[in-house]
Design an enzyme around this catalytic site. Structure first.
Site, PDB file in Angstrom:
ATOM      1  N   GLY A   1      59.089 121.912  58.508  1.00 26.31           N
ATOM      2  CA  GLY A   1      58.505 122.385  59.762  1.00 26.31           C
ATOM      3  C   GLY A   1      58.343 121.291  60.794  1.00 26.31           C
ATOM      4  O   GLY A   1      58.040 120.129  60.469  1.00 26.31           O
TER       5      GLY A   1
ATOM      6  N   LEU B   1      49.425 127.061  62.491  1.00 34.00           N
ATOM      7  CA  LEU B   1      49.051 127.463  61.147  1.00 34.00           C
ATOM      8  C   LEU B   1      49.083 126.251  60.221  1.00 34.00           C
ATOM      9  O   LEU B   1      49.997 125.432  60.265  1.00 34.00           O
ATOM     10  CB  LEU B   1      49.998 128.542  60.630  1.00 34.00           C
ATOM     11  CG  LEU B   1      50.026 129.859  61.428  1.00 34.00           C
ATOM     12  CD1 LEU B   1      50.843 130.910  60.677  1.00 34.00           C
ATOM     13  CD2 LEU B   1      48.615 130.375  61.689  1.00 34.00           C
TER      14      LEU B   1
ATOM     15  N   ASP C   1      51.924 132.175  57.049  1.00 30.68           N
ATOM     16  CA  ASP C   1      53.124 132.637  57.749  1.00 30.68           C
ATOM     17  C   ASP C   1      54.028 131.492  58.190  1.00 30.68           C
ATOM     18  O   ASP C   1      55.237 131.672  58.356  1.00 30.68           O
ATOM     19  CB  ASP C   1      52.736 133.482  58.969  1.00 30.68           C
ATOM     20  CG  ASP C   1      52.254 134.867  58.579  1.00 30.68           C
ATOM     21  OD1 ASP C   1      52.464 135.268  57.411  1.00 30.68           O
ATOM     22  OD2 ASP C   1      51.666 135.566  59.435  1.00 30.68           O
TER      23      ASP C   1
ATOM     24  N   ASP D   1      54.952 119.049  61.196  1.00 30.09           N
ATOM     25  CA  ASP D   1      54.885 117.699  60.653  1.00 30.09           C
ATOM     26  C   ASP D   1      56.070 116.907  61.204  1.00 30.09           C
ATOM     27  O   ASP D   1      56.983 116.509  60.467  1.00 30.09           O
ATOM     28  CB  ASP D   1      54.907 117.744  59.129  1.00 30.09           C
ATOM     29  CG  ASP D   1      53.676 118.419  58.552  1.00 30.09           C
ATOM     30  OD1 ASP D   1      52.566 117.890  58.750  1.00 30.09           O
ATOM     31  OD2 ASP D   1      53.815 119.481  57.922  1.00 30.09           O
TER      32      ASP D   1
ATOM     33  N   ALA E   1      49.075 127.280  49.000  1.00 33.03           N
ATOM     34  CA  ALA E   1      48.204 127.835  50.048  1.00 33.03           C
ATOM     35  C   ALA E   1      49.068 128.380  51.177  1.00 33.03           C
ATOM     36  O   ALA E   1      48.866 128.081  52.352  1.00 33.03           O
ATOM     37  CB  ALA E   1      47.220 126.781  50.559  1.00 33.03           C
TER      38      ALA E   1
ATOM     39  N   HIS F   1      54.730 128.791  56.376  1.00 39.35           N
ATOM     40  CA  HIS F   1      55.602 128.551  55.223  1.00 39.35           C
ATOM     41  C   HIS F   1      56.649 129.653  55.090  1.00 39.35           C
ATOM     42  O   HIS F   1      57.827 129.383  54.804  1.00 39.35           O
ATOM     43  CB  HIS F   1      54.784 128.503  53.928  1.00 39.35           C
ATOM     44  CG  HIS F   1      53.809 127.380  53.847  1.00 39.35           C
ATOM     45  ND1 HIS F   1      52.442 127.577  53.888  1.00 39.35           N
ATOM     46  CD2 HIS F   1      53.992 126.039  53.731  1.00 39.35           C
ATOM     47  CE1 HIS F   1      51.829 126.413  53.780  1.00 39.35           C
ATOM     48  NE2 HIS F   1      52.742 125.466  53.697  1.00 39.35           N
TER      49      HIS F   1
ATOM     50  N   ARG G   1      45.071 123.677  55.823  1.00 38.40           N
ATOM     51  CA  ARG G   1      43.745 123.082  56.019  1.00 38.40           C
ATOM     52  C   ARG G   1      42.877 123.879  56.985  1.00 38.40           C
ATOM     53  O   ARG G   1      41.679 123.620  57.088  1.00 38.40           O
ATOM     54  CB  ARG G   1      43.891 121.631  56.488  1.00 38.40           C
ATOM     55  CG  ARG G   1      44.391 120.688  55.396  1.00 38.40           C
ATOM     56  CD  ARG G   1      44.364 119.228  55.825  1.00 38.40           C
ATOM     57  NE  ARG G   1      44.592 118.321  54.706  1.00 38.40           N
ATOM     58  CZ  ARG G   1      45.768 117.841  54.341  1.00 38.40           C
ATOM     59  NH1 ARG G   1      46.848 118.176  55.040  1.00 38.40           N
ATOM     60  NH2 ARG G   1      45.880 117.030  53.306  1.00 38.40           N
TER      61      ARG G   1
END
Length: 282
Positions: free
Chosen positions: A146, A183, A34, A149, A31, A36, A186
């Site tokens: 990232g 972003l 940007d 998290d 899913a 990722h 979810r």
């Protein structure tokens, strides 16, 4: 250029043998957005080749969480990866990654017992299991995760330090939409009205940072941030100021203002790094 796609350990080994030099790893559950893609771009700054994994990892979901409905669209993910030039995509089935239930697992330690770990007590053990496996399967030299998290990033760094794993961990900044919402895959669960409501998360962080810049105490910063969420009508899970490495509560100095809230049935997280008790002109 279209990345090569492999789905088995054997295919992965064969493909990696053709990629000499430093290997960068970006782990995703698909899913892709940007955020990722920014991780892939960051990885390219640290490596000669970049491998992206697309795997919805079942061990990090507890019963009743959204494993079954988590968005999956490999074709769209491959098109997205192609726009930033990753070399290889590893998209295994669960049966390829877990050949029976794992008897040997990893205890993620005390950092995993608070905030996300308190709400999702089995989550980080599942994360570290799949991360450790991917590090071993790929032999990557550097992996990019990232800052969104933040607790996961801290725990992965702790695992690498404590187990002397020969890999460099790079943290990449949070990517936000023009309206400020972090972003997240979810976000696809949100209706238009819920999307607007979800802006309270970034709004709470902004208000907390402004309070911090004015020299507010930890309790004042948390109160201001919580007030923004309450006014938006979202269900608060937590609003905390914690040490960036241990995630223990802090009252002064550098801290992560971490928050989680439910917008409808969708649980979202966000965070910002700030300094408590140090007024600035920012």
């Amino acid at each position: 250029m279209e990345p090569q796609v492999v789905k088995t350990r054997e295919e992965l080994r064969a493909a990696l043998a053709k990629l000499p030099g430093r290997l960068g790893l970006v782990m995703t559950m698909g899913a892709l957005h940007d955020g990722h893609l920014s991780l892939i771009k960051e990885a390219k700054q640290h490596a000669d080749h970049v491998l992206v994994t697309v795997f919805v990892n079942p061990t990090q979901f507890a019963p009743g969480e959204d494993f079954e409905k988590y968005p999956r669209d490999l074709d769209a993910d491959l098109k997205a990866v192609a726009t930033v030039g990753a070399d290889l995509v590893f998209a295994p089935a669960a049966s390829e990654m877990y050949q029976g239930e794992a008897a040997v697992t990893i205890n993620p330690g005390p950092t995993a017992t608070v905030l996300e770990g308190k709400t999702r007590p089995t989550h980080f053990a599942g994360v570290l299991l799949v991360v450790h496996k991917m590090f071993n399967l790929t032999g990557a030299d550097v992996a990019v995760f990232g800052q969104k998290d933040a607790q996961q990033l801290a725990i992965i760094r702790q695992m690498v330090r404590d187990l002397d794993m020969p890999i460099e961990i790079v943290g990449a900044p949070i990517v936000r939409g023009k309206d400020g919402l972090a972003l997240s895959s979810r976000n696809a669960y949100l209706s238009a009205a819920q999307h607007q409501q979800a802006l309270a998360l970034s709004g709470a962080l902004k208000a907390g940072r402004q309070a911090s810049n004015s020299g507010a105490s930890a309790s004042q910063i948390k109160k201001v941030a919580r007030g923004v969420l309450e006014n938006a009508g979202v269900k608060i899970d937590y609003v905390e100021l914690v040490d960036p490495t241990t995630f223990a509560p802090v009252q002064a100095g550098e801290a992560v203002l971490a928050l989680a809230a439910y917008v409808g049935n969708t649980r979202l997280i966000d965070n910002a790094i700030l300094n408590i008790g140090e007024a600035t002109n920012a």
